[in-house]
Structure formats: C-alpha cells, structure tokens
Design a protein around this motif. Sequence first.
Motif, PDB file in Angstrom:
ATOM      1  N   ARG A   7       0.874  -1.193   0.031  1.00  0.00           N
ATOM      2  CA  ARG A   7       0.044   0.094  -0.086  1.00  0.00           C
ATOM      3  C   ARG A   7       0.879   1.235  -0.086  1.00  0.00           C
ATOM      4  NH1 ARG A   7      -4.496  -1.922   4.406  1.00  0.00           N
ATOM      5  NH2 ARG A   7      -5.269  -3.628   3.349  1.00  0.00           N
ATOM      6  N   SER A   8       2.192   1.350   0.213  1.00  0.00           N
ATOM      7  CA  SER A   8       3.109   2.368   0.276  1.00  0.00           C
ATOM      8  C   SER A   8       3.336   2.820  -1.070  1.00  0.00           C
ATOM      9  CB  SER A   8       4.126   2.149   0.979  1.00  0.00           C
ATOM     10  OG  SER A   8       5.186   0.988   0.555  1.00  0.00           O
ATOM     11  N   GLN A  44       2.871   4.093  -4.903  1.00  0.00           N
ATOM     12  CA  GLN A  44       1.858   4.995  -5.587  1.00  0.00           C
ATOM     13  C   GLN A  44       1.539   4.383  -6.948  1.00  0.00           C
ATOM     14  OE1 GLN A  44       3.589   8.977  -5.919  1.00  0.00           O
ATOM     15  NE2 GLN A  44       3.947   9.427  -3.931  1.00  0.00           N
ATOM     16  N   LEU A  45       0.307   4.680  -7.180  1.00  0.00           N
ATOM     17  CA  LEU A  45      -0.533   4.104  -8.363  1.00  0.00           C
ATOM     18  C   LEU A  45      -0.102   4.893  -9.628  1.00  0.00           C
ATOM     19  CD1 LEU A  45      -3.978   3.899  -6.894  1.00  0.00           C
ATOM     20  CD2 LEU A  45      -2.337   2.000  -6.806  1.00  0.00           C
ATOM     21  N   GLN A  62      -3.170  -1.504 -11.398  1.00  0.00           N
ATOM     22  CA  GLN A  62      -2.689  -1.405  -9.965  1.00  0.00           C
ATOM     23  C   GLN A  62      -3.931  -1.007  -9.108  1.00  0.00           C
ATOM     24  OE1 GLN A  62       0.425   1.424 -10.536  1.00  0.00           O
ATOM     25  NE2 GLN A  62       1.792   0.176  -9.267  1.00  0.00           N
ATOM     26  N   LEU A 122      -6.354  -3.355  -5.946  1.00  0.00           N
ATOM     27  CA  LEU A 122      -6.655  -3.165  -4.691  1.00  0.00           C
ATOM     28  C   LEU A 122      -7.699  -3.821  -4.285  1.00  0.00           C
ATOM     29  CD1 LEU A 122      -6.087   0.784  -5.282  1.00  0.00           C
ATOM     30  CD2 LEU A 122      -4.461  -0.819  -3.949  1.00  0.00           C
ATOM     31  N   TYR A 152      -8.560   3.309   3.240  1.00  0.00           N
ATOM     32  CA  TYR A 152      -7.250   3.824   3.171  1.00  0.00           C
ATOM     33  C   TYR A 152      -7.348   4.411   1.732  1.00  0.00           C
ATOM     34  CZ  TYR A 152      -6.769  -0.286   0.043  1.00  0.00           C
ATOM     35  OH  TYR A 152      -6.864  -1.284  -0.879  1.00  0.00           O
ATOM     36  N   GLU A 153      -5.974   5.152   1.506  1.00  0.00           N
ATOM     37  CA  GLU A 153      -5.911   6.075   0.530  1.00  0.00           C
ATOM     38  C   GLU A 153      -4.217   5.942  -0.140  1.00  0.00           C
ATOM     39  OE1 GLU A 153      -5.441  10.646   0.099  1.00  0.00           O
ATOM     40  OE2 GLU A 153      -6.942   9.845   1.627  1.00  0.00           O
ATOM     41  N   LYS A 154      -4.331   6.044  -1.470  1.00  0.00           N
ATOM     42  CA  LYS A 154      -3.136   5.701  -2.238  1.00  0.00           C
ATOM     43  C   LYS A 154      -3.246   6.954  -3.143  1.00  0.00           C
ATOM     44  CE  LYS A 154      -1.407   2.349  -2.741  1.00  0.00           C
ATOM     45  NZ  LYS A 154       0.018   1.976  -1.920  1.00  0.00           N
ATOM     46  N   LYS A 155      -1.755   7.548  -3.237  1.00  0.00           N
ATOM     47  CA  LYS A 155      -1.475   8.767  -3.957  1.00  0.00           C
ATOM     48  C   LYS A 155      -1.341   8.289  -5.438  1.00  0.00           C
ATOM     49  CE  LYS A 155       0.589  11.681  -0.293  1.00  0.00           C
ATOM     50  NZ  LYS A 155       1.789  12.230   0.014  1.00  0.00           N
ATOM     51  N   SER A 200      -5.255  11.456  -5.505  1.00  0.00           N
ATOM     52  CA  SER A 200      -5.263  10.391  -4.922  1.00  0.00           C
ATOM     53  C   SER A 200      -6.534   9.218  -4.724  1.00  0.00           C
ATOM     54  CB  SER A 200      -4.827  10.417  -3.041  1.00  0.00           C
ATOM     55  OG  SER A 200      -6.331  11.323  -2.714  1.00  0.00           O
ATOM     56  N   LYS A 251     -14.126   2.841  -5.134  1.00  0.00           N
ATOM     57  CA  LYS A 251     -12.741   3.434  -5.056  1.00  0.00           C
ATOM     58  C   LYS A 251     -13.006   4.718  -5.609  1.00  0.00           C
ATOM     59  CE  LYS A 251     -10.833  -1.284  -6.033  1.00  0.00           C
ATOM     60  NZ  LYS A 251      -9.987  -1.985  -7.046  1.00  0.00           N
TER      61      LYS A 251
END
Length: 508
Positions: free
Chosen positions: A3-4, A6-7, A12, A16, A23-26, A34, A43
């Motif tokens: 999860r760390s 970045q997309l 990708q 998820l 949770y959040e992804k940049k 994000s 999502k």
Amino acid sequence: MDRSVQLTTDRQILALRPTKTIYEKKITGSRGLSLRVLPSSTKQFEFRYTNRQGARRRLALGTYPDLSLAEARLKAAGVRVAVADGHDPVAERQAARAKALKIETLDALAEDYWAAAEVGLHGGRRKPKRAVTIGNERSVWRNHITSVFGSRDFSGIKRAEIKAFMRTLVVDKKLSPASLASIGGVLHAVLGFAVMEERLEANPAVGLARPLALTSRERMFDDAQLKVLWAAAGDASLPRSPGDKTAGIHARLEPAMGLAIQLLMLTLTRRNEVAGALKSEFDLEAGLWTIPSARAKAAHRHVVPLSPESLDVLEAAFALDPRSPYVFPSDRVEGQHLDPHAITRAFARTCARRKIESGSPHDVRRSGATTLTGRYGVTRFIVGLVLGHTPNEGAAVTGVYDRHTYIPEKRAALETWARHLTGASAVAGSKSPARATAAVDADLVQTKARARTNAEQGELQNAVLVMCMGAARASEEGNVHLDILAQAGMEFASRGAKDHVLRWIDGF
C-alpha cells in the motif's frame, strides 16, 4: 499489493482490495490526486488542496471505473489551475448545492420587494412607498395571492398559470374590475422587481394584470341617504347606554366611529386621513387641519379648513381619550388609531341596517364634490383643492406656498357643504373661525416679525414662505396678486438679497 506504493496504472487500481477501514493511495505524477478505497469496495478519486485562506480541502472527483485514471488526471489538472486562480471548488460546490436545495419562493420575493419599496428601490429611481400603501399591498397579497403562488419557486411560475388565476378571480369569485386591477397590479410589480434585480428573465404577468376594463365609479348618496348616514353617525357619537347591543348588524357604532364618520363627511377627506388623524395636526383656534405629506395621498400636504360643525365634532373627539395622541383611538389595540377598514365596514353595516344601497366613504367625497359644483356653483378647481387633489393649474410659485393659498375659498365651500349636510342655515355670530379685522391685523404683525427674524438669520426663502402663508391666512391679498408678490420675494431670496427681502416683508 504494497500500500505504500503510488499508483501509476489502471491494473494497480484493479488489484486494490477493500479492508475493514478506509485507506488511501497517491497517484504518481499528479500532485494532490489520490484514490480512496472504502470497505464497501468503492474506489473514489479525490483531489486535495489548500485554499487562499489556508484551509485544507478534499474534493471528490468521481469513482473508478466510471472515471478512469487518465480522466482523473485531466480533471485534477483542471482543478489545480482553478485553485491557482483563487477559486475554492469545494466551497463553490457547497454553495451550488445549497442554492439548489433552497427554493426562492414568491412570498420571499415579495418580502424583498416591500423592503426595497420602503427606500424607493423597488423599480428604478422611484419614491419610497408609504407604509399605508405597503400595508394595503400586503393585505391584497395575503387575501388573494399567497395561498395560490406564495410557496412556489417564482422562477417556475408560468404565464398560463397567471392567466388562469386571474380568470378564476373573474368567473368564480366575481371580483370587480378595480379589485382585479389591485391584485394583478401587486403580482405584476413583485415579478417586475425580480426582472429588475436580474433574478428573472421576463415578467410572466405582463399584459395579464387587468383582465377587465376599469369603469368609473358612479355611486353617490342622495340627500335623503346622506341624512340617514349623518343621523346614524350622530346617534353613534353619543355615549352608549347600559344594554346597548355591541355586536351584530343592529348594534350601534362606537362613539369614536360615529365621530370619525361625521368628520369624514364634513371635511370630505379620505378614510385613512381621518382614521390616523393626530391631535397635533389641528389648529382649532385658526380652524385648520394640516394633514402632513406623509399621510396625505399623492404625498403632498393638505390643509383643510374646519367648519363650525367640524369643530364641534373635534371637541367631542378630543375628549374621548385625552391621553391619546390620536383623535380617534382604537378601542381594540392599545396605543393605536382607528382602523381605516373599520370605517368602510361601518358604512356597509349602516347602509344594510337602514336599508339603503351599499356605499363607501369614498362615495361621500363624490357626493359632496358633485353637490358643491352642481348645486352651489363652486368651481371644479376649488373642489379639487377641497378634496386634496394635486392642482394642475393655479398659483405657480413654490409647492409649499401653493398649498396654503385658496384657504378662504376652501373654507367657504366646506361651510356650504356642512350646512347642506346638516340642514343648518348660515347664522350670524356662529362659531366660525374667521377672525375679526383687529385679530387679522395682529396676526399679520406677528407674521411679519417672524419673517423678519428668519431673514435676519439668513433663512431668506423660509422668511418668504412664512410671510406668504401668513398673508394667505389673512386673505387681504387677491390670490393672483399674492402669487406675483411671492415670485418677487423668492427671486430676492434666491439671489441672497437680504435687504430686498426685508423691504419686501415690510411692504405687506
């Protein structure tokens, strides 16, 4: 998936998986963009920014896959430019939602219209509307319009609906052309205000406010009917006795109402002017009632000479409630004056009780005017001044001075009308307020002294007006002659020639 990380691709994002918490992804290469993954598997793309006030904002852009990664990048880029230009997309979106939820009702628009009318902003550069006018419009609105259109969004009211509404007033309620014009006029004015304020593109009431042609009112009371009304008012003006009826068509009117009707009939004034009369407006010694412009129709001061009969009525009226500032205090609301509409209802009740054709207070004015011109030869011009109409001819000097001329002629007309109304004859030594020659001379001396004081203090125009008004009351000068003198005095005053004004005053 880590999860760390970045997309960077759609693959990708598809990989998820939801968890028990959000949770959040940049998104790589798109500052502020994000993706939030909710426990429900939703999502959502979001854009984070800080506005010019330093507040942190989070703007939802759309959900994946309805909004692709590429589309989200483009959308974020556009928002980034808007924020750099000073916009706050979150605040703007909230304002748009609030506006969509808030219906701008016609009732709310009407309130805005009346607030603007109080200061003269209801239709361009116009005079403020008087409180009594706004009160009448509110009454029309409350009785006829609010139940049909009041809660509606005014921008959605169609022309066809207004047309059907006005037709219903004609066919079903059978209202008179004058009433229809009042209702349609208020509706047209309120919607016209929305157009002027750019809250509406066009006024849907244009051309529909008067579905029927107005007809001239012709109702008049003949001498016999006037006698009946006068007797009823006189009977009511006396204190009630124990056991007198206080309700129903056969109940006697209250003393305040009886005296008010008598004064209205004697002076040929309007119901609003009589109902709201203040004791401070009357100079009983001079026999004059000065209705201020704030209360008189057409917003100009109206000076009413008082006949001996009017003075008798006022003597009784003043004694009703010595503490009240009003001549005719309300018997229902403490500290208020008589309701003007109650006078109309009293006329209707009296007509029904005495079995004569129904009439209104205004019909008395029409009857008096017709009698004075047709039977006693009083000119239409003088009758117009008696009725408080704005003169279209006559003295050309200032409006303030002009309203104090023709008092002798107006007094003679109203005393003639009082004798006709009461059946009295002219009696020498009656309580007429006309003063003896010595008193007139003394008054003129005092007037000249006041005028000279004003002139010495530099108030030249006021000095001329004071002198002209005093001379008009003394009636020693002909109206035309006095008008010429007034024009000369005003010319001296406008030039600031104090010495000339003083010599002009001494010439009277």
